[in-house]
Design an enzyme around this catalytic site. Sequence first.
Site, PDB file in Angstrom:
ATOM      1  N   GLU A 244     -54.284  36.747  -4.549  1.00  0.00           N
ATOM      2  CA  GLU A 244     -54.209  36.271  -5.895  1.00  0.00           C
ATOM      3  C   GLU A 244     -52.872  34.597  -5.240  1.00  0.00           C
ATOM      4  O   GLU A 244     -51.346  35.655  -5.433  1.00  0.00           O
ATOM      5  CB  GLU A 244     -53.802  36.985  -6.819  1.00  0.00           C
ATOM      6  CG  GLU A 244     -54.046  38.696  -6.302  1.00  0.00           C
ATOM      7  CD  GLU A 244     -55.343  39.126  -6.671  1.00  0.00           C
ATOM      8  OE1 GLU A 244     -55.933  37.808  -7.850  1.00  0.00           O
ATOM      9  OE2 GLU A 244     -56.278  39.779  -6.263  1.00  0.00           O
ATOM     10  N   CYS A 278     -48.472  32.088 -12.893  1.00  0.00           N
ATOM     11  CA  CYS A 278     -49.262  31.450 -12.245  1.00  0.00           C
ATOM     12  C   CYS A 278     -50.100  30.895 -13.418  1.00  0.00           C
ATOM     13  O   CYS A 278     -51.488  30.551 -13.041  1.00  0.00           O
ATOM     14  CB  CYS A 278     -49.672  31.903 -11.465  1.00  0.00           C
ATOM     15  SG  CYS A 278     -50.896  33.636 -11.821  1.00  0.00           S
TER      16      CYS A 278
HETATM   17  N1  LIG Z   1     -52.901  34.626  -8.407  1.00  0.00           N
HETATM   18  C1  LIG Z   1     -51.891  35.566  -9.343  1.00  0.00           C
HETATM   19  O1  LIG Z   1     -52.023  36.817  -9.311  1.00  0.00           O
HETATM   20  C2  LIG Z   1     -50.283  35.291  -9.061  1.00  0.00           C
HETATM   21  C3  LIG Z   1     -50.452  34.046  -7.883  1.00  0.00           C
HETATM   22  N2  LIG Z   1     -48.550  33.553  -8.277  1.00  0.00           N
HETATM   23  C4  LIG Z   1     -48.179  32.484  -6.966  1.00  0.00           C
HETATM   24  O2  LIG Z   1     -47.236  32.876  -6.589  1.00  0.00           O
HETATM   25  C5  LIG Z   1     -46.476  32.019  -6.190  1.00  0.00           C
HETATM   26  C6  LIG Z   1     -44.575  31.913  -6.398  1.00  0.00           C
HETATM   27  O3  LIG Z   1     -43.986  33.606  -5.661  1.00  0.00           O
HETATM   28  P1  LIG Z   1     -43.832  32.630  -4.210  1.00  0.00           P
HETATM   29  O4  LIG Z   1     -43.591  33.897  -3.760  1.00  0.00           O
HETATM   30  O5  LIG Z   1     -43.222  31.964  -4.222  1.00  0.00           O
HETATM   31  O6  LIG Z   1     -45.502  33.084  -3.070  1.00  0.00           O
HETATM   32  P2  LIG Z   1     -44.664  32.814  -1.002  1.00  0.00           P
HETATM   33  O7  LIG Z   1     -46.473  33.051  -0.704  1.00  0.00           O
HETATM   34  O8  LIG Z   1     -43.963  31.944  -1.004  1.00  0.00           O
HETATM   35  O9  LIG Z   1     -44.647  34.925  -0.950  1.00  0.00           O
HETATM   36  C7  LIG Z   1     -45.682  35.775  -1.396  1.00  0.00           C
HETATM   37  C8  LIG Z   1     -44.702  36.724  -0.554  1.00  0.00           C
HETATM   38  O10 LIG Z   1     -45.735  35.720   0.663  1.00  0.00           O
HETATM   39  C9  LIG Z   1     -44.132  36.513   1.604  1.00  0.00           C
HETATM   40  N3  LIG Z   1     -44.570  35.697   2.556  1.00  0.00           N
HETATM   41  C10 LIG Z   1     -44.208  33.581   3.176  1.00  0.00           C
HETATM   42  N4  LIG Z   1     -44.838  33.155   3.923  1.00  0.00           N
HETATM   43  C11 LIG Z   1     -45.464  33.723   5.170  1.00  0.00           C
HETATM   44  C12 LIG Z   1     -45.728  33.923   5.850  1.00  0.00           C
HETATM   45  N5  LIG Z   1     -45.673  32.685   6.483  1.00  0.00           N
HETATM   46  N6  LIG Z   1     -46.680  35.250   6.736  1.00  0.00           N
HETATM   47  C13 LIG Z   1     -46.547  36.409   5.824  1.00  0.00           C
HETATM   48  N7  LIG Z   1     -45.376  36.058   4.302  1.00  0.00           N
HETATM   49  C14 LIG Z   1     -45.108  35.416   4.465  1.00  0.00           C
HETATM   50  C15 LIG Z   1     -43.564  36.380   0.896  1.00  0.00           C
HETATM   51  O11 LIG Z   1     -41.774  36.473   1.909  1.00  0.00           O
HETATM   52  C16 LIG Z   1     -43.190  36.619  -0.167  1.00  0.00           C
HETATM   53  O12 LIG Z   1     -43.174  38.354  -0.078  1.00  0.00           O
HETATM   54  C17 LIG Z   1     -46.891  30.811  -7.224  1.00  0.00           C
HETATM   55  O13 LIG Z   1     -47.504  29.715  -6.028  1.00  0.00           O
HETATM   56  C18 LIG Z   1     -47.921  31.549  -8.418  1.00  0.00           C
HETATM   57  O14 LIG Z   1     -48.925  31.092  -8.625  1.00  0.00           O
HETATM   58  C19 LIG Z   1     -47.595  34.120  -8.802  1.00  0.00           C
HETATM   59  C20 LIG Z   1     -48.486  35.250  -9.385  1.00  0.00           C
HETATM   60  C21 LIG Z   1     -49.001  35.582  -9.558  1.00  0.00           C
HETATM   61  O1  LIG Z   2     -51.978  41.917 -12.934  1.00  0.00           O
HETATM   62  C1  LIG Z   2     -51.826  42.547 -14.182  1.00  0.00           C
HETATM   63  O2  LIG Z   2     -51.876  43.370 -14.698  1.00  0.00           O
HETATM   64  C2  LIG Z   2     -52.687  41.271 -15.412  1.00  0.00           C
HETATM   65  C3  LIG Z   2     -52.520  39.500 -14.884  1.00  0.00           C
HETATM   66  C4  LIG Z   2     -51.430  39.458 -15.508  1.00  0.00           C
HETATM   67  O3  LIG Z   2     -50.280  40.540 -16.177  1.00  0.00           O
HETATM   68  N1  LIG Z   2     -50.696  38.139 -15.640  1.00  0.00           N
HETATM   69  C5  LIG Z   2     -49.670  37.562 -16.270  1.00  0.00           C
HETATM   70  C6  LIG Z   2     -48.678  37.276 -15.262  1.00  0.00           C
HETATM   71  C7  LIG Z   2     -49.722  35.772 -14.079  1.00  0.00           C
HETATM   72  C8  LIG Z   2     -48.695  35.919 -13.353  1.00  0.00           C
HETATM   73  O4  LIG Z   2     -48.768  35.921 -12.187  1.00  0.00           O
HETATM   74  O5  LIG Z   2     -48.412  34.747 -12.670  1.00  0.00           O
HETATM   75  C9  LIG Z   2     -50.111  36.794 -16.960  1.00  0.00           C
HETATM   76  O6  LIG Z   2     -51.337  36.113 -16.722  1.00  0.00           O
HETATM   77  O7  LIG Z   2     -49.363  36.546 -17.780  1.00  0.00           O
END
Ligand SMILES: NC(=O)C1=CN([C@@H]2O[C@H](COP(=O)(O)OP(=O)(O)OC[C@H]3O[C@@H](n4cnc5c(N)ncnc54)[C@H](O)[C@@H]3O)[C@@H](O)[C@H]2O)C=CC1
Ligand SMILES: O=C(O)CCC(=O)N[C@@H](CCC(=O)O)C(=O)O
Length: 487
Positions: A244, A278
């Site tokens: 995700e 996100c």
């Molecule tokens: N689509 C979705 O459901 C969501 C996506 N996000 C995305 O997450 C990002 C923000 O979160 P961050 O913590 O900055 O993400 P990140 O990618 O920096 O870290 C996520 C996890 O991966 C680990 N990690 C980092 N580099 C690694 C590697 N080389 N190998 C293995 N593990 C590694 C980190 O320590 C952390 O536990 C944003 O880009 C946001 O859009 C956030 C929430 C929901």
């Molecule tokens: O994961 C769920 O149960 C539903 C999705 C959710 O909570 N989305 C939030 C978080 C977005 C993010 O991950 O940054 C939203 O849409 O605001």
Amino acid sequence: MSTHYIAGAWHAGQGEALESLNPVSQEAIWQGQAASAAQVDAAVEAARAAFPAWASRSLDERIAVLEQFAATLKGHADALGHCIGEETGKPLWETATEVTSMVNKVAISIQSYRERTGEKSGPLADATAVLRHKPHGVVAVFGPYNFPGHLPNGHIVPALLAGNCVVFKPSELTPKVAELTVKCWIEAGLPAGVLNLVQGARDTGVALAAHDGIDGLFFTGSSRTGNLLHNQFAGRPDKILALEMGGNNPLVVDQVADLNAAVYTIIQSAFISAGQRCTCARRLLVPQGAWGDSLLERLVEVAASIKVGSFDAQPAPFMGSVISLAAAQHLIKAQQHLLTQGAKPLLEMTQPLAGAALLTPGIIDVTEVANRPDEEFFGPLLQVIRYADFDAAIVEANNTQYGLAAGLLSDSKARYEQFWLQSRAGIVNWNKQLTGAASTAPFGGVGASGNHRASAYYAADYCAYPVASLESDSLSLPATLTPGVSL
Ligand SMILES: NC(=O)C1=CN([C@@H]2O[C@H](COP(=O)(O)OP(=O)(O)OC[C@H]3O[C@@H](n4cnc5c(N)ncnc54)[C@H](O)[C@@H]3O)[C@@H](O)[C@H]2O)C=CC1
Ligand SMILES: O=C(O)CCC(=O)N[C@@H](CCC(=O)O)C(=O)O
């Protein structure tokens, strides 16, 4: 300090020093040492050892532990909400909603498990066809910092429910929330080894992701890290990988009757959680002409009045800080870069307090920027693009490698139908903010936003694999033998 929970006991880390800071005051609120590769091994081993017993418990027994976890979370809601606030900078009104989402995740996951991975059977001529599901085994869960409770919980709860054992590596920026969450699981009576916690940054993540003893990895985080993991898992069809990731989400505004409602919805889409969701709108597509000008004028006026402050400030701010000073500086730099490329500042994002990760909302018009970067700026920076007609707006909305969320504000149903048909994203909203997706729906994106393993309501799908059986309680010859075989 004992910060890793392995095989039912707390252990001090043997890796590099790790601390988490309150992003506004810069006070250290958690200190420890990362898990070493040997401790990651021990955590995987503990999960492996716990797996047969946990997987063979009845579903009702596992549900009972999960429901106790939900009750425990409720009992610690204030402490957990406070901890999320002090570690991420999010205001307390918002962290309370995060804890509620964590509690609700349990009932929703049970419903989803029954609906999507439940048992089905149907009669055949001389047998019964049965569909059941089995857990994968040991899965690693990687969490992001922006929802340090709710998002890892969205993998952990359905994974445990399906009978998997988990090794959880939270974001290195939010270890304290992870620790408190795991303490709630312990209080709820989860058996030793079923959930293990290893704290650490990249090195711990690399050791866990590369571990041969995991059967799968559920990741929520940046597209950059998700891509690395995808490459790493190439050629390993035996392991399940759910990604995700981020987005560069467009919100298209059509000429609508209620300008204030449009402004409010844009603000909720772009600036909630200081832009660290996100699903946040990153690109606002506004029609050229006088109506578009007046929308932007009002948007800038309201955005400039948004209250920004510490997580526990009174009266409560709408926006807290971003996660760290480094993140704030990265965002300011990104804005400066766009301004040097020809963007016009409508409301410049600023850092109002030196040494604190607070940012004010930023709105910049990037219409004239050639080769706009298709990047996710994870903070309160909204890029405006003016469009000539609705078809051009849809082309611009789809002009991204990502495909997480896309929205339309319009009084025309026909336009929404066209937008729905032609936009490419896993979330497509009409006259609703882009953020705040429901846990009762699947949650995931296409393109660079995910790998077609949607989470939330569909997390059940990647937590268990289907087993199809043809069953008969006695062995007998068929009435007619196949030609060429005689008995
Ligand atoms: N689509 C979705 O459901 C969501 C996506 N996000 C995305 O997450 C990002 C923000 O979160 P961050 O913590 O900055 O993400 P990140 O990618 O920096 O870290 C996520 C996890 O991966 C680990 N990690 C980092 N580099 C690694 C590697 N080389 N190998 C293995 N593990 C590694 C980190 O320590 C952390 O536990 C944003 O880009 C946001 O859009 C956030 C929430 C929901
Ligand atoms: O994961 C769920 O149960 C539903 C999705 C959710 O909570 N989305 C939030 C978080 C977005 C993010 O991950 O940054 C939203 O849409 O605001």
